[in-house]
Design an enzyme around this catalytic site. Sequence first.
Site, PDB file in Angstrom:
ATOM      1  N   ASP A  35      23.917  -2.109   6.371  1.00 36.10           N
ATOM      2  CA  ASP A  35      24.744  -2.129   7.586  1.00 36.10           C
ATOM      3  C   ASP A  35      24.311  -3.278   8.507  1.00 36.10           C
ATOM      4  OD1 ASP A  35      22.373  -1.062   8.485  1.00 36.10           O
ATOM      5  OD2 ASP A  35      23.234   0.780   9.307  1.00 36.10           O
ATOM      6  N   SER A  36      23.287  -4.040   8.088  1.00 36.96           N
ATOM      7  CA  SER A  36      22.967  -5.291   8.779  1.00 36.96           C
ATOM      8  C   SER A  36      24.176  -6.227   8.731  1.00 36.96           C
ATOM      9  CB  SER A  36      21.747  -5.970   8.153  1.00 36.96           C
ATOM     10  OG  SER A  36      21.894  -6.076   6.754  1.00 36.96           O
ATOM     11  N   ASP A  45      24.342   1.244   2.147  1.00 38.04           N
ATOM     12  CA  ASP A  45      23.870   1.897   3.371  1.00 38.04           C
ATOM     13  C   ASP A  45      24.904   2.890   3.866  1.00 38.04           C
ATOM     14  OD1 ASP A  45      21.440   1.599   4.629  1.00 38.04           O
ATOM     15  OD2 ASP A  45      21.945  -0.329   5.542  1.00 38.04           O
ATOM     16  N   LYS A  52      21.533   4.706   0.985  1.00 37.12           N
ATOM     17  CA  LYS A  52      20.322   4.704   1.814  1.00 37.12           C
ATOM     18  C   LYS A  52      20.638   5.396   3.142  1.00 37.12           C
ATOM     19  CE  LYS A  52      18.609   0.797   3.748  1.00 37.12           C
ATOM     20  NZ  LYS A  52      18.786   1.107   5.188  1.00 37.12           N
ATOM     21  N   GLU A  60      18.915   6.524   6.985  1.00 38.22           N
ATOM     22  CA  GLU A  60      17.810   6.240   7.912  1.00 38.22           C
ATOM     23  C   GLU A  60      17.230   7.545   8.464  1.00 38.22           C
ATOM     24  OE1 GLU A  60      18.734   3.438  11.003  1.00 38.22           O
ATOM     25  OE2 GLU A  60      19.374   1.914   9.563  1.00 38.22           O
ATOM     26  N   GLU A 118      10.218  -0.100   7.404  1.00 37.81           N
ATOM     27  CA  GLU A 118      10.624  -1.268   8.196  1.00 37.81           C
ATOM     28  C   GLU A 118       9.746  -1.437   9.436  1.00 37.81           C
ATOM     29  OE1 GLU A 118      14.804  -1.799   8.969  1.00 37.81           O
ATOM     30  OE2 GLU A 118      14.428  -3.474  10.340  1.00 37.81           O
TER      31      GLU A 118
HETATM   32  O1  KIV Z   1      20.908  -2.979   6.654  1.00 39.58           O
HETATM   33  C1  KIV Z   1      19.913  -3.534   6.196  1.00 39.58           C
HETATM   34  O2  KIV Z   1      19.920  -4.720   5.850  1.00 39.58           O
HETATM   35  C2  KIV Z   1      18.679  -2.750   6.085  1.00 39.58           C
HETATM   36  C3  KIV Z   1      17.437  -3.491   5.747  1.00 39.58           C
HETATM   37  C4  KIV Z   1      16.952  -4.192   6.951  1.00 39.58           C
HETATM   38  C5  KIV Z   1      16.413  -2.594   5.156  1.00 39.58           C
HETATM   39  O3  KIV Z   1      18.722  -1.574   6.263  1.00 39.58           O
END
Ligand code: KIV
Length: 296
Positions: A54-55, A93, A123, A125, A193
């Site tokens: 989600d970056s 994510d 993934k 969080e 992280e």
């Molecule tokens: O969204 C992302 O890129 C991440 C990484 C920073 C682990 O969650």
Amino acid sequence: MSAMPTPPAAPKMTATAFSALKGSGRPLVMITAYDHPSARLVEEAGVDAILVGDSMGMTVLGHSSTLPVTVDDIARATAAVARATTHTLIVADMPFMSYQVSYEEGMRNAGRLVAEGGAHAVKLEGASAATLLLTRGLTEAGIPVMGHVGLTPQSVNALGGYRTQAKDATAAAKLIAECDALEQAGAFAIVLECIPAELAERVTERAGVPTIGIGAGVACDGQVQVFHDLLGLGEFVPRHAKRYVDAGSIIREAVARYADDVRGRSFPGDEQSTHVSGEMIDEAFSAVHVLNRSQS
Ligand code: KIV
């Protein structure tokens, strides 16, 4: 003439195979990708796993945080990544509020990322009771889960900014317990992280599943980085990243050369153009008034 032998297909990296590399002494390589060309390039470069992170909210959508990213955004990006790859593990994510509202919504949204997007794992969080329950439920439903603790960007408002976490014994103990709980809930790997390297090393020794660090030192079982940070495509380089190439300058310079060529009428050249006879064009221009008349 004998045909060239086809190179053996690279073995598929599954979540199980990824997890089993814990303790092999072979560090795991993960990088983000959000589209077809970047996914193709990172697979060709030989990474083990791609994170459709989600970056993307910041790196490609221009937001100031990951919070506005939607399940649709991640599903579309994951599908593009899946179409570009054959053997790399794809982890999608789960974006902000796609799994925090209810267990059912979390299950449904994770299912979408797998069914529509082609993700091999998701993934999540944090390690709240609800996240642990969902981790177990997804794992039992056949959707492998990667955990993510330490700096969890979806909680930026609660954390008070993007800063290193677990710097005192109380916070470090909480993080150790979170890793234990995620592993017990079935997570196949855990992202650490922005935590101190010494803590990440001890957590890595303790964990039965791979730890994947980002800003967590060199002792983790693997590392994950954001594509744009490594290649000079972002506006700045975070402290935990290293710029391997300044692709931003290369691209800027190439586009400026294109602009100069267009303005100087040296592009397109003959190689980029198609030609027909002048007679054919004359014929077309004399025929056009007939068409215009018939249409009026
Ligand atoms: O969204 C992302 O890129 C991440 C990484 C920073 C682990 O969650």
